[in-house]
Write a protein that holds these residues in place. Structure first.
Motif, mmCIF file in Angstrom:
data_model
loop_
_atom_site.group_PDB
_atom_site.id
_atom_site.type_symbol
_atom_site.label_atom_id
_atom_site.label_comp_id
_atom_site.label_asym_id
_atom_site.label_seq_id
_atom_site.Cartn_x
_atom_site.Cartn_y
_atom_site.Cartn_z
ATOM 1 N N ASN A 211 -38.898 -43.434 5.563
ATOM 2 C CA ASN A 211 -37.756 -43.614 6.247
ATOM 3 C C ASN A 211 -36.975 -42.692 6.687
ATOM 4 N N TYR A 212 -37.560 -41.302 6.700
ATOM 5 C CA TYR A 212 -37.009 -39.939 7.061
ATOM 6 C C TYR A 212 -36.040 -40.193 8.007
ATOM 7 N N THR A 213 -36.164 -40.781 9.041
ATOM 8 C CA THR A 213 -35.305 -40.683 10.381
ATOM 9 C C THR A 213 -33.990 -41.247 9.668
ATOM 10 N N ALA A 225 -35.630 -37.994 0.465
ATOM 11 C CA ALA A 225 -36.160 -38.532 1.668
ATOM 12 C C ALA A 225 -36.536 -37.190 2.619
ATOM 13 N N CYS A 226 -35.645 -36.240 2.543
ATOM 14 C CA CYS A 226 -36.280 -35.094 3.187
ATOM 15 C C CYS A 226 -37.507 -34.436 2.598
ATOM 16 N N SER A 227 -38.211 -33.388 3.188
ATOM 17 C CA SER A 227 -39.668 -33.150 2.815
ATOM 18 C C SER A 227 -39.481 -32.237 1.699
ATOM 19 N N ARG A 228 -38.309 -31.335 1.390
ATOM 20 C CA ARG A 228 -38.108 -30.353 0.482
ATOM 21 C C ARG A 228 -38.915 -29.222 0.594
ATOM 22 N N LEU A 229 -39.562 -29.096 1.836
ATOM 23 C CA LEU A 229 -40.477 -28.066 2.074
ATOM 24 C C LEU A 229 -39.896 -26.641 2.337
ATOM 25 N N SER A 230 -38.597 -26.611 2.634
ATOM 26 C CA SER A 230 -37.977 -25.439 3.340
ATOM 27 C C SER A 230 -38.310 -24.027 2.074
ATOM 28 N N VAL A 231 -38.054 -24.414 0.771
ATOM 29 C CA VAL A 231 -38.159 -23.351 -0.250
ATOM 30 C C VAL A 231 -39.648 -22.822 -0.052
ATOM 31 N N TRP A 277 -38.309 -26.419 15.265
ATOM 32 C CA TRP A 277 -36.753 -25.899 15.197
ATOM 33 C C TRP A 277 -37.180 -24.915 14.363
ATOM 34 N N HIS A 278 -37.665 -24.858 13.191
ATOM 35 C CA HIS A 278 -38.163 -23.877 12.327
ATOM 36 C C HIS A 278 -38.187 -22.591 13.142
ATOM 37 N N CYS A 279 -39.146 -22.469 13.951
ATOM 38 C CA CYS A 279 -39.401 -21.454 14.695
ATOM 39 C C CYS A 279 -38.437 -20.900 15.681
ATOM 40 N N GLY A 340 -29.016 -25.211 -5.226
ATOM 41 C CA GLY A 340 -29.537 -24.597 -4.266
ATOM 42 C C GLY A 340 -30.020 -25.279 -3.077
ATOM 43 N N TRP A 341 -29.721 -26.391 -2.660
ATOM 44 C CA TRP A 341 -30.212 -27.091 -1.648
ATOM 45 C C TRP A 341 -29.330 -28.221 -1.191
ATOM 46 N N LEU A 342 -29.268 -28.228 -0.025
ATOM 47 C CA LEU A 342 -28.179 -29.249 0.779
ATOM 48 C C LEU A 342 -29.099 -29.881 2.074
ATOM 49 N N MET A 346 -24.980 -31.406 5.605
ATOM 50 C CA MET A 346 -23.840 -31.220 4.787
ATOM 51 C C MET A 346 -23.866 -29.725 4.726
ATOM 52 N N ARG A 347 -24.992 -29.014 5.224
ATOM 53 C CA ARG A 347 -24.703 -27.528 5.311
ATOM 54 C C ARG A 347 -23.747 -27.225 6.534
ATOM 55 N N ALA A 348 -24.032 -28.011 7.667
ATOM 56 C CA ALA A 348 -23.289 -27.961 8.634
ATOM 57 C C ALA A 348 -21.735 -28.192 8.526
ATOM 58 N N LEU A 374 -31.382 -21.937 -1.799
ATOM 59 C CA LEU A 374 -33.041 -21.389 -2.706
ATOM 60 C C LEU A 374 -33.859 -20.961 -1.402
ATOM 61 N N ASP A 375 -33.748 -21.708 -0.322
ATOM 62 C CA ASP A 375 -34.718 -21.483 0.906
ATOM 63 C C ASP A 375 -34.201 -20.688 1.716
ATOM 64 N N ASN A 376 -33.117 -19.763 1.429
ATOM 65 C CA ASN A 376 -32.814 -18.700 2.476
ATOM 66 C C ASN A 376 -33.803 -18.227 3.522
ATOM 67 N N GLU A 377 -33.583 -18.505 4.600
ATOM 68 C CA GLU A 377 -34.457 -17.946 5.727
ATOM 69 C C GLU A 377 -33.552 -17.492 6.810
ATOM 70 N N PRO A 378 -33.443 -16.091 6.636
ATOM 71 C CA PRO A 378 -32.299 -15.530 7.426
ATOM 72 C C PRO A 378 -32.354 -15.957 8.863
ATOM 73 N N SER A 383 -28.752 -17.990 12.596
ATOM 74 C CA SER A 383 -28.619 -18.775 13.862
ATOM 75 C C SER A 383 -27.701 -20.020 13.649
ATOM 76 N N GLN A 384 -27.914 -20.596 12.674
ATOM 77 C CA GLN A 384 -27.212 -22.113 12.289
ATOM 78 C C GLN A 384 -25.724 -21.684 12.038
ATOM 79 N N VAL A 385 -25.626 -20.607 11.049
ATOM 80 C CA VAL A 385 -23.940 -20.431 10.857
ATOM 81 C C VAL A 385 -23.129 -20.117 12.146
HETATM 82 C C1 LIG Z 1 -25.689 -23.577 8.094
HETATM 83 C C2 LIG Z 1 -26.977 -23.818 7.952
HETATM 84 C C3 LIG Z 1 -27.789 -23.096 7.294
HETATM 85 C C4 LIG Z 1 -29.344 -23.290 7.170
HETATM 86 N N1 LIG Z 1 -30.048 -22.400 6.407
HETATM 87 C C5 LIG Z 1 -31.268 -22.590 6.383
HETATM 88 C C6 LIG Z 1 -31.886 -21.912 5.783
HETATM 89 O O1 LIG Z 1 -31.677 -20.662 5.032
HETATM 90 N N2 LIG Z 1 -33.508 -22.025 5.404
HETATM 91 C C7 LIG Z 1 -33.864 -23.342 5.964
HETATM 92 O O2 LIG Z 1 -35.169 -23.341 5.640
HETATM 93 N N3 LIG Z 1 -33.149 -23.971 6.746
HETATM 94 C C8 LIG Z 1 -31.829 -23.767 6.822
HETATM 95 N N4 LIG Z 1 -31.164 -24.606 7.543
HETATM 96 C C9 LIG Z 1 -31.674 -25.766 8.355
HETATM 97 C C10 LIG Z 1 -31.958 -27.211 7.478
HETATM 98 O O3 LIG Z 1 -30.756 -27.733 6.843
HETATM 99 C C11 LIG Z 1 -32.948 -26.882 6.197
HETATM 100 O O4 LIG Z 1 -34.029 -26.508 6.900
HETATM 101 C C12 LIG Z 1 -33.203 -28.431 5.633
HETATM 102 O O5 LIG Z 1 -32.070 -29.113 5.000
HETATM 103 C C13 LIG Z 1 -34.284 -28.098 4.395
HETATM 104 O O6 LIG Z 1 -34.535 -29.244 3.882
HETATM 105 P P1 LIG Z 1 -36.277 -29.776 3.871
HETATM 106 O O7 LIG Z 1 -36.986 -28.936 3.789
HETATM 107 O O8 LIG Z 1 -36.233 -30.977 3.060
HETATM 108 O O9 LIG Z 1 -35.808 -30.490 5.600
HETATM 109 P P2 LIG Z 1 -36.596 -31.288 6.441
HETATM 110 O O10 LIG Z 1 -35.729 -32.287 7.135
HETATM 111 O O11 LIG Z 1 -37.719 -32.097 5.636
HETATM 112 O O12 LIG Z 1 -37.294 -30.687 7.550
HETATM 113 C C14 LIG Z 1 -38.522 -30.026 7.344
HETATM 114 C C15 LIG Z 1 -38.403 -28.507 7.815
HETATM 115 O O13 LIG Z 1 -37.902 -28.415 9.169
HETATM 116 C C16 LIG Z 1 -37.248 -27.369 9.460
HETATM 117 N N5 LIG Z 1 -35.801 -27.576 9.706
HETATM 118 C C17 LIG Z 1 -35.262 -28.906 9.443
HETATM 119 N N6 LIG Z 1 -34.247 -28.853 10.180
HETATM 120 C C18 LIG Z 1 -33.998 -27.701 10.669
HETATM 121 C C19 LIG Z 1 -32.952 -26.978 11.604
HETATM 122 N N7 LIG Z 1 -31.860 -27.841 11.792
HETATM 123 N N8 LIG Z 1 -33.102 -25.932 11.863
HETATM 124 C C20 LIG Z 1 -34.248 -25.245 11.600
HETATM 125 N N9 LIG Z 1 -35.327 -25.875 11.051
HETATM 126 C C21 LIG Z 1 -35.224 -26.919 10.398
HETATM 127 C C22 LIG Z 1 -37.335 -26.598 7.978
HETATM 128 O O14 LIG Z 1 -38.088 -25.697 8.058
HETATM 129 C C23 LIG Z 1 -37.655 -27.781 6.917
HETATM 130 O O15 LIG Z 1 -38.112 -27.188 5.805
HETATM 131 C C24 LIG Z 1 -29.602 -24.406 7.671
HETATM 132 C C25 LIG Z 1 -28.986 -25.391 8.360
HETATM 133 C C26 LIG Z 1 -27.647 -25.169 8.470
HETATM 134 C C27 LIG Z 1 -26.537 -26.143 8.880
#
Ligand SMILES: Cc1cc2nc3c(=O)[nH]c(=O)nc-3n(C[C@H](O)[C@H](O)[C@H](O)COP(=O)(O)OP(=O)(O)OC[C@H]3O[C@@H](n4cnc5c(N)ncnc54)[C@H](O)[C@@H]3O)c2cc1C
Length: 773
Positions: A211-213, A225-231, A277-279, A340-342, A346-348, A374-378, A383-385
């Motif tokens: 039910n991710y959407t 519900a999110c993947s939590r793969l970012s870290v 979007w990641h890339c 270390g995660w939101l 909530m980040r926005a 925890l998943d800091n990806e500059p 870009s998001q900030v």
């Molecule tokens: C101010 C701000 C700062 C952020 N900083 C980071 C960061 O440092 N590292 C980071 O990985 N993500 C960042 N994000 C994007 C996003 O919030 C996270 O990728 C996401 O919350 C990570 O949780 P998840 O892996 O469970 O995401 P999921 O929703 O499961 O998404 C899977 C993957 O898709 C990519 N993704 C998802 N949403 C976005 C998005 N909006 N922009 C780019 N890629 C996305 C990520 O790689 C993520 O791991 C940021 C967003 C905002 C608003």
């Protein structure tokens, strides 16, 4: 001569182009360097070292098994490479391309110069869809597809390499002069690494993501519900290509599969777009590394002051510590500091509030957050900030209203109370704006406006108005939108999904509906335990809450059930049911949900009869399994129970279906799900009641006196696994429903139960029901 593989943010052995490339050339040296300029960087948090060391420990083991050691070294990268090269001259250097921060960008340039000076080839294969020296954004999506659409490559089967070098140790916080990590990480200590990455991917694609959407944005559901793969993507314990590939495979499997939950297709598509979007966002930093310090759009770059004056400093401290007086902002910040995660929204919200409502410098805001993600990806982060702070100028500016977000996303204040313990005493009606709590409620609850929790730090209506004016004035400097057009040419997305994501296109109707649904939909309780070896995510982190007490619940039930009632999942279940009641009839009425426990205290239980969920017709359910309210027609299953009672014990069938007389004699008439929507049998299944009623059964199982369990039908019989004490008696039969009555009638449960009770000296139940209720 060996070939050196320099591991950086790619701590895995699968789909590792640099490792495979070097291995194909001959012997391999594997290296990781702890770089002081990185771990002393303001974006580095002690938690990052904990995560890094876990990943390195696993990588070291994996490389050992393949036949080479991981060399761990400390120092400036060029100095380390030079020293190693002197010890063991190597013939080429391999490392994945990195789109990191300014420090790693400069470091890579120095390494290139050094390698060139030594005449060493330096191979840098890409590891994601970010394109180095990209000429035009128009072709970017195809290049992404060409790379990410191919299958991931397996780990090498065997590696050869020099064996005589000292491997070096993992460096601890103390070794590096860093404070210990104070964040609670959402996996078991030492578990982070490539294995966990694959387990997390698997559990998302097969269970959590269904039910991710709808669930990804709500603070109540997102963490599961999110993947939590970012870290994992940030540390490279999983390649993006692996995620893309597995997602597409799963999508192919569920598409057109009539057995698959229909929500999968939409959720997986939505997830896949985020992998682009990641890339897409990282590409901005790759193409313009200075954006870490400089606004992408020159007309907007000096919108805010760069330094913090005294007022701004006080606001910054309040925001950064989660004490602004805006509960949603503060709860998000405190969750970030603790874990270390939101989720994205909530980040926005945190950036929007800091840069618009508080008008703080975007760099200071971004640095604080980067350090705590925890998943800091500059590339994504900056870009998001900039985007959320309205610095890019090619998107519609979105300023979040934190109070509206709180009401929409967390109407009952479950998330707010979870992270802001000081608000737990407040009734839901005041929890979103605690400063409006009236004196009478303050007196009753002990909550003191302005003392227990800060007053709002600014009047957000005024500061938002001022922020909008400043944006308008700045944009007026580019009346023809020429600068904005250039920014778009260089950095803008050409794909519809990305345009929408950036707010430049209005969402489609379907997406709008999804958003509305996501914000209004009741949120199912988080799943506490995930399979496939994935440990709990955040459920363990919920701060202790005062116990939930259910009115009129006998004290012995209260005592044994309080651990389960204290869990956030149970509070969320109650909140879910409350929300359901606001939207339509739910049975039984609220005061009767726990009647089975009210009428049969734990110590009185002699027999347990298990049902499924309450009757879903108006006026029927009264909180007891199989029983209906006096005056209601006797339902078919109960009529069969009456028939069996007559056959077994000769009891004349009564004209009613009220079984309270049994409950008062110690017969616990327990449904496994305690509520239901009108006319929708099973509508509240899998919402958390099962956990609660399992706890009830376990509590009965723990009683020292004999209890007889009457398990009728397959679903009830499944609970037999919870009845482990040998002194209890389990009597199984078919369900009394007309569909399976043949296996129920003649089973003689009542006389057998009495025999078992007699044998244990617990007396008999007078099963014959009075003629009138
Ligand atoms: C101010 C701000 C700062 C952020 N900083 C980071 C960061 O440092 N590292 C980071 O990985 N993500 C960042 N994000 C994007 C996003 O919030 C996270 O990728 C996401 O919350 C990570 O949780 P998840 O892996 O469970 O995401 P999921 O929703 O499961 O998404 C899977 C993957 O898709 C990519 N993704 C998802 N949403 C976005 C998005 N909006 N922009 C780019 N890629 C996305 C990520 O790689 C993520 O791991 C940021 C967003 C905002 C608003």
């Amino acid at each position: 001569m060996p070939h050196l593989v320099w591991f950086k943010r790619d701590l895995r052995i699968q789909d590792h182009a640099a490792l495979l490339g070097a291995a194909e050339c001959g012997e391999v040296l594997a290296l990781y360097v702890y770089e002081p300029e990185q771990y002393r960087h303001p974006e580095f948090h002690p938690a990052h070292l904990s995560v890094l060391n876990d990943a390195l420990a696993e990588l070291r083991e994996q490389l050992d098994e393949l036949g080479v050691a991981l060399l761990l070294r400390h120092g400036e990268a060029v100095a380390v490479l030079e020293a190693l090269w002197r010890d063991v001259p190597f013939s080429s250097l391999w490392a994945h391309q990195e789109t990191g921060n300014w420090v790693s960008y400069q470091r890579d340039r120095r390494v290139h110069t050094w390698a060139k000076g030594r005449g060493l080839p330096f191979y840098e294969p890409p590891q994601n869809g970010v394109v180095r020296r990209l000429r035009s954004r128009d072709t970017w999506a195809e290049e992404w597809e060409a790379r990410m659409g191919s299958a991931p490559r397996p780990a090498p089967e065997r590696l050869r390499g020099p064996q005589h070098l000292p491997p070096g140790d993992l460096l601890t916080h103390r070794d590096l002069g860093l404070p210990e990590n104070d964040k609670v990480l959402p996996w078991l200590p030492g578990a982070f690494g490539e294995h966990l990455a694959h387990a997390t991917l698997h559990s998302f694609l097969n269970e959590r993501g269904v039910n991710y959407t709808r669930e990804m944005s709500s603070p109540l559901t997102a963490e599961h519900a999110c993947s939590r793969l970012s870290v994992h993507l940030a540390f490279g314990t999983l390649s993006l290509r692996t995620v893309v590939h597995a997602t597409r495979q799963r999508l192919a499997a569920v598409t057109g599969d009539p057995e698959a939950d229909p929500r999968w297709v939409r959720s997986l598509r939505s997830f896949e777009s985020r992998l682009h979007w990641h890339c897409h966002f990282m590409q901005r930093l790759e193409s313009e590394p200075e954006m870490e310090f400089r606004g992408l759009n020159p007309t907007l770059a000096d919108l805010r002051p760069e330094e913090l004056d005294e007022v701004a400093q006080a606001r910054f401290v309040a925001w950064a510590s989660g004490r602004t007086g805006y509960p949603m902002v503060d709860a998000c910040m405190r969750m970030l500091l603790a874990t270390g995660w939101l989720p994205f929204r909530m980040r926005a919200l945190l950036v929007s509030f800091a840069t618009e409502q508080l008008w703080l410098p975007w760099r200071a805001v971004g640095l604080h957050l980067a350090r705590h993600w925890l998943d800091n990806e500059p590339g994504i982060h900056w870009s998001q900030v900039q985007m959320q702070a309205g610095m890019v100028g090619i998107n519609t500016l979105r300023i979040y209203n934190p109070t509206k977000q709180a009401r929409d996303q967390d109407p009952d204040g479950v998330f707010l109370r979870r992270w802001l313990p000081e608000l737990r005493v407040l009734p839901s009606v005041y929890v979103h704006e605690p400063h409006l709590t009236p004196p009478l409620v303050q007196a009753e609850t002990g909550f003191r406006v302005g003392e227990s929790y800060p007053l709002p730090i600014v009047d957000d209506r005024k500061t938002v108005r001022a922020a909008k004016q400043r944006h308008q004035q700045a944009q007026a400097r580019d009346p023809e939108r020429e600068v904005a057009r250039q920014v778009y040419e260089r950095h803008g997305s050409r794909k519809k999904a990305q345009l929408r994501a950036e707010g430049r296109m209005s969402p489609s109707r379907r997406e709008q509906r999804a958003t509305v649904l996501a914000s209004s939909a009741p949120s199912p309780p988080p799943r506490p335990v995930l399979s496939h070896g994935q440990p709990l995510l955040f459920d363990t982190l919920v701060p202790e809450l005062p116990p939930v007490t259910l009115p009129r619940l006998p004290a012995d039930w209260q005592a044994v059930l309080s651990p389960v009632m204290q869990r956030s999942a149970f509070r969320e279940l109650l909140a879910f049911v409350a929300l359901e009641r606001e939207q339509g009839p739910v049975y039984p009425p609220e005061p009767e949900v726990f009647v089975a426990l009210h009428l049969t205290p734990l110590k009185a239980v002699r027999v347990v009869i298990l049902g499924q969920d309450p009757y879903h017709g108006p006026g029927q359910a009264q909180g007891l399994a199989f029983s209906v309210r006096p005056g209601m027609r006797v339902p078919p299953s109960l009529a069969n129970i009456h028939r069996e009672l007559a056959a077994d014990l000769g009891c004349p069938p009564p004209r009613h279906g009220d079984l309270r007389a049994w409950a008062r004699q110690g017969v616990l008439l327990l449904n496994t799900v305690l509520t239901v929507r009108r006319g929708e049998p099973g509508s509240h299944a899998n919402r958390g009641w099962e956990t609660f009623t399992d706890a009830v059964i376990r509590a009965v199982n723990a009683r020292p006196e004999r209890v007889v369990f009457l398990l009728w039908g397959a679903q009830a019989r499944r609970k037999a696994r919870l009845i482990t004490a040998p002194h209890h008696v389990v009597l199984e039969a078919g369900h009394p429903s007309p569909l399976s009555a043949a296996r129920f009638l003649g089973s003689r449960p009542f006389s057998q139960a009495n025999a078992a009770l007699r044998e244990a000296g617990r007396g008999e139940v007078a099963w014959c029901l009075p003629e009138r209720p």
